[in-house]
Design an enzyme around this catalytic site. Sequence first.
Site, short mmCIF file in Angstrom:
data_model
loop_
_atom_site.label_atom_id
_atom_site.label_comp_id
_atom_site.label_asym_id
_atom_site.label_seq_id
_atom_site.Cartn_x
_atom_site.Cartn_y
_atom_site.Cartn_z
N SER A 165 1.01 -1.57 0.25
CA SER A 165 -0.22 0.34 -0.11
C SER A 165 1.10 1.44 -0.39
CB SER A 165 -0.79 0.09 1.59
OG SER A 165 -1.17 1.18 1.37
N TYR A 178 -2.77 -0.46 10.16
CA TYR A 178 -2.95 -1.09 8.73
C TYR A 178 -1.43 -0.77 8.92
CZ TYR A 178 -4.00 -1.19 4.20
OH TYR A 178 -4.01 -0.97 2.54
#
Length: 280
Positions: A165, A178
């Site tokens: 990501s 995350y």
Amino acid sequence: MAAGNADEPRGTSSAQLLKGQRALVTGANSGIGLATAVALGRAGADVVVNYVVDADAAEKVVEQIKGFGVRSYAHEADVSNEDQVVGMVDRMVNDFGTIDIMVANAGLQRDASVTEMTLAHWQKVIDVNLTGQFLCAREAAKEFMRRGIVPEVSRSAGKIICMSSVHQIVPWSGHVNYASSKGGVGMLMQTLAQELAPKHIRVNAVAPGAIRTPINKDAWDTPQAEADLLKLIPYRRVGDPEDIANAVVAVASDLLDYVVGTTLYVDGGMTLFPGFATGG
Ligand code: BGC
């Protein structure tokens, strides 16, 4: 096969870049994983569609992939469960003969400010997003090393692609679990790449920005949310799952055989510090 079939997304070619290869995509029943599994099948690979919930959705992906004339089946497994990951790769070796491409994609978010974040929410995200990728990479690497290079199939002994990501490098307030998992994925990928390159195994990461999927629906499903999101994207377009799927196909193919230990950001420029476009 002729290039430019009408049923293909714009900008893709039907070149069978991965003909004869066997791929496993985790979390392939929705979002980026789904698009990636389909793109790998379209590129000529046999594809195992891993899922943990929603068997019906996984079966639909399998049917779509079989339409390309390749083999596919769905396999339920929780990537954070060691026995289930071992069993999933064992079955693939048994059913397809081996594995050439592991796409460690499965991931989730459990968002909260740090003072509200429970240990369970921290642990769940680390277990799936980071430990899950470790287990999938480890099991694929064992099979790649057992089999070695088969020159008619690929120049390398195998490819591991970690779905990362932009938050591998962009801190993200309210998402410490995350962001920490994706930061970890970056170092997991680089360390494995260093360790496995001498075995002719290529490990790389693809790092999406804001892609239109269920995981971030709140960020794009109203005009106001989308307008706010676009301020963070210099290219002024929210990504589509196919943008990521095409990148995975390229990284997995021999076209990018010399790409080892790299993170390919596919983010419309989100990592270019857009806030500095006018300030600073
Ligand atoms: C997250 C999305 C987010 C995007 C950009 C992704 O990794 O899963 O929720 O929209 O990063 O911030």
